[in-house]
Design an enzyme around this catalytic site. Structure first.
Site, short mmCIF file in Angstrom:
data_model
loop_
_atom_site.label_atom_id
_atom_site.label_comp_id
_atom_site.label_asym_id
_atom_site.label_seq_id
_atom_site.Cartn_x
_atom_site.Cartn_y
_atom_site.Cartn_z
N ASP A 77 0.42 2.11 13.53
CA ASP A 77 1.30 1.17 12.52
C ASP A 77 2.00 0.24 13.64
O ASP A 77 1.65 -0.12 14.51
CB ASP A 77 2.32 2.13 11.52
CG ASP A 77 2.88 1.33 10.69
OD1 ASP A 77 1.99 1.20 9.58
OD2 ASP A 77 4.02 1.08 10.46
N HIS A 83 9.02 0.22 10.20
CA HIS A 83 8.15 0.89 9.50
C HIS A 83 7.28 2.14 10.06
O HIS A 83 7.12 2.99 9.26
CB HIS A 83 7.19 -0.34 8.91
CG HIS A 83 6.12 0.17 7.72
ND1 HIS A 83 4.97 0.75 7.99
CD2 HIS A 83 6.17 0.07 6.43
CE1 HIS A 83 4.25 0.89 6.81
NE2 HIS A 83 4.94 0.62 5.98
N SER A 115 2.92 3.31 1.64
CA SER A 115 2.87 3.58 3.11
C SER A 115 3.58 4.56 3.45
O SER A 115 3.19 5.47 4.42
CB SER A 115 3.60 2.50 3.78
OG SER A 115 2.91 1.12 3.59
#
Length: 740
Positions: free
Chosen positions: A64, A100, A262
């Site tokens: 990621d 994230h 996610s």
């Protein structure tokens, strides 16, 4: 072998412990740390933590935006070797303002520290691999860079790879994902948040990985679908919480609340790490099977196009699957092929008595290592799993014997030869009674199948005689007293006659003989038992018997039998961890009878057996020495005593017990996958200390008229034990039969 649900409740995980060697404390369900995210409770992970499975030893590669390793929730949770393929360096720091990648890592492995949140696998480690810059602008690494990142993860120590980015993969990228699966990695990808009927790429590639990929969609707290649904990819699709997930952000000490799949995907990745901390031997396809097949069903029953397999359920995936078996004896960590759960031992052989009553044996099997169908280790108290193959009276036995006596049809074929047949179809309600009273019966078909018994016998003037039987009591052609079979008239008749003729309820047999004169006769016979039941009995018996009649009132028979059992010992269960490969018993028996008057005889029987055992590889019982056993009985049996065709009998017996011999009990207790070893205890034990048993039985049956028969049966079993498995006590049965 099938594991019964009652037995499944008695097992627990055999786990890798913390560095201290002690099981670490688990999070409290009412703590703010646990309750911060509703999804943590929804996926049923707390029971796994309570048993010590929290991801220890597992590594999850997160592909990621990188990871903020300085966040306190991730301190000690970052595996070495992280890499930045977006910038091309070895510092995969998270540069996304919202963090994230850091949040994904936190959902996998955030620390248990009584603050913030809990990762699903809070003892696992995360390998950060950076493949894009900022979630806000979707600035991804090139396909070539992503391919290199996937190949790097495939060569790493990580067992699980999780990704949440959405791009169209190149052919090289697809091949890299396939290669990662071939390298043994479990690949997990988020389905996307576009509310489409099918997932986005590259998650669709998960369906091409030969069972080593999972697509993760999302749900709301009310269990409504969120984001892209399963569609035709339902077979590799499952869901986890996708709304209101709080996770570590890119500012050390701060958190962000997310909406999107996610944060659902890393929950599944964490669940895989939890399973690996229990059983690091699991393959990627096995991990996927366990996670998908144990999901909690949502929506339409079964696997559907919205939720796929359903909601992640960590606890269900951690439960033992399929049959439980003992580990092999080569320390490989694989199963032996011998069922541990269905430990069904024959009370007639005394082995069950010895195992139940021997304090040392009971202690050793309290914490036994067993493996499920995925070779995962569990600890089981086998004392709770032992089922005695009881020779005691049951209502069904009385009904069956009474039915046979009243419905057997005899047909004379000639002056010297006659035939008889018994046939009945059991009532379906019998199954519901028997399935609880007899654990050896596995299927309804076994109870409802038509029951047919045949007999053909002949007696000739020259002294020859023969008897051919199908589905009759074993040894019933060698246990006659005054023309009446002990095994066909007493409820516990198997314990009264030749106990070494076979330990099943029925057999196919053949015998023949010759009477030299009024004083001497000789007979030989053989029978075969194959009851076709789970853990059933298979044996072949040969018998030779000589009889001397000094006068018309008395007889004395000397008998030698040899019974060869396949997979069992003295009637014990086959295909269990207490099985043997083969046992051969040579038995010598002496039976005498004397007519007290014309229709009433007194009888006595004693039999002593000598057994040789071929041990079963992987069995817990090895190195048998000097195995001997015996059984005896005496009583009265007669007919036409008070009324025409009435029958009466009284008997006292001691069923077959081991009287001498020893065995080495080898019990596995723990497994070390890294060293490839199984820890076992080995103790040689005396088998002759099993408690003795004295049984009493009395019965009387009579015809009230041509169509009505009544009977009474009284049994008493004196077993010096308070263990309910061994039975005992008094039973009184009354029968009434009417012909219409």
């Amino acid at each position: 072998m099938k594991l019964r649900s009652t037995l499944a409740q008695g097992i627990s995980l055999s786990l890798l412990m913390g560095l201290s060697g002690q099981l670490l404390a688990a999070p409290a369900p009412n703590s703010s740390e646990f309750r911060q995210n509703w999804g943590t409770g929804a996926i049923q992970v707390l029971p796994a933590w309570n048993q010590g499975a929290a991801g220890l030893g597992a590594i999850v590669a997160v592909l990621d935006t990188g990871v903020n390793a300085g966040h306190y929730e991730l301190q000690g949770r970052i595996a070495p070797g992280g890499k930045d393929f977006f910038s091309g360096d070895n510092n995969p720091a998270d540069e996304d303002p919202e963090g994230h990648g850091t949040s994904m890592a936190g959902m996998v492995a955030a620390n248990f520290n009584n603050s913030g949140i809990l990762g699903v696998a809070y003892q696992a480690k995360v390998l950060p691999i950076r493949v894009y810059d900022k979630i806000s602008d979707g600035h991804f690494a090139s396909s070539q860079q992503r391919t290199a990142a996937i190949n790097y993860a495939a060569q790493s120590n990580a067992s699980v790879m999780v990704m949440a980015y959405h791009t169209e993969p190149s052919g090289a990228e697809i091949n890299a994902l396939k290669n990662a699966a071939a390298q043994g990695k479990l690949l997990i990808a988020a389905a996307g948040n576009n509310n489409n009927s099918i997932p986005n790429n590259p998650s669709k590639v998960m369906a091409q990985l030969g069972g080593a990929g999972i697509i993760v969609g999302g749900i709301t707290e009310s269990r409504k679908s969120f984001g892209n649904r399963a569609g035709q990819f339902k077979d590799v699709y499952m869901v986890a919480s996708a709304v209101d997930n709080t996770a570590p952000s890119n500012s050390s000490g701060s958190f962000t609340t997310w909406v999107g799949n996610s944060m659902a995907a890393p929950q599944v990745a964490g669940a895989a790490a939890v399973l690996l901390s229990h059983a690091p031997n699991l393959t990627n396809t096995q991990l996927a099977e366990l996670l998908l097949n144990n999901a909690t069903d949502l929506g339409a029953p079964g696997v559907d196009t919205t939720y796929g397999h359903g909601l992640l359920n960590v606890n269900a995936a951690l439960q033992a699957q399929g049959s439980l078996e003992g580990p092999s004896d080569d320390d490989s960590g694989s199963s032996s092929g011998l069922g541990a759960a269905a430990v069904a031992l024959a009370v007639g052989g005394g082995v069950a008595y010895w195992l139940i009553k021997n304090k040392d044996a009971k202690k050793q099997i309290e914490n036994t290592l067993v493996l499920d169908s995925y070779n995962r280790p569990y600890i089981m108290n086998l004392n709770n799993a032992i089922t005695v193959r009881d020779t005691g009276p049951r209502l069904f036995d009385v009904m069956d014997m009474f039915d046979r006596q009243s419905r057997t049809m005899e047909v004379p074929l000639s002056e010297n030869i006659s035939a008889s047949m018994y046939t009945s179809t059991n009532n379906p309600s019998d199954y519901f009674y028997l399935k609880d009273s007899d654990p050896f019966m596995e299927t309804e078909e076994q109870i409802l199948a038509e029951n047919v018994s045949l007999r053909l016998n002949g007696n000739f003037e020259n002294g020859l005689f023969f008897n051919v039987q199908s589905n009759q009591a074993p040894g019933s052609d060698f246990d006659e007293v005054n023309g009446m079979s002990l095994s066909e008239n007493f409820v516990m008749g198997g314990a009264l006659s030749n106990a070494y003729m076979g330990f099943g309820a029925s057999a196919d047999s053949m015998s023949m003989g010759y009477s030299y004169n009024d004083h001497y006769s000789m007979s030989v016979g053989t029978n075969r038992i194959n009851d076709h039941e789970t853990h059933g009995l298979q044996s072949n018996t040969a018998t030779i018997q000589g009889t001397y009649r000094p006068n018309e009132l008395s007889s004395l028979s000397l008998r030698m039998s040899e019974i060869t059992e396949k997979g069992s010992l003295l009637g014990g269960a086959s295909d269990s961890v207490f099985s043997v490969s083969r046992s051969k018993t040579t038995a010598l028996g002496l039976t005498g009878s004397h007519k007290v008057f014309d229709k009433l005889s007194v009888f006595a029987n004693y039999t002593h057996g000598f057994t040789n055992v071929d041990e079963q590889r992987g069995s817990f019982l090895q190195d048998f020495t000097g195995l001997q056993s015996h059984a005896y009985s005496f009583g009265l049996l007669g007919n036409d005593l008070i009324n025409y065709k009435d029958k009466a009998g009284i008997a006292i017996s001691s069923p077959l017990r081991v009287s001498n011999g020893g065995v080495t009990l080898i019990v596995p207790h723990s497994i070390d996958y890294s060293a490839g070893t199984v820890s076992r205890t080995s103790t040689h034990m005396d088998m002759s200390d099993a408690p003795s048993e004295i049984d009493f039985e009395a019965f009387y049956t009579m015809n009230l008229n041509r169509g009505t028969n009544v009977g009474t049966y009284l049994t008493y079993r004196d077993i010096p034990s308070d263990d309910p498995k061994l039975g005992g006590g008094t039973a009184l049965f009354a029968t009434l039969g009417m012909k219409f």
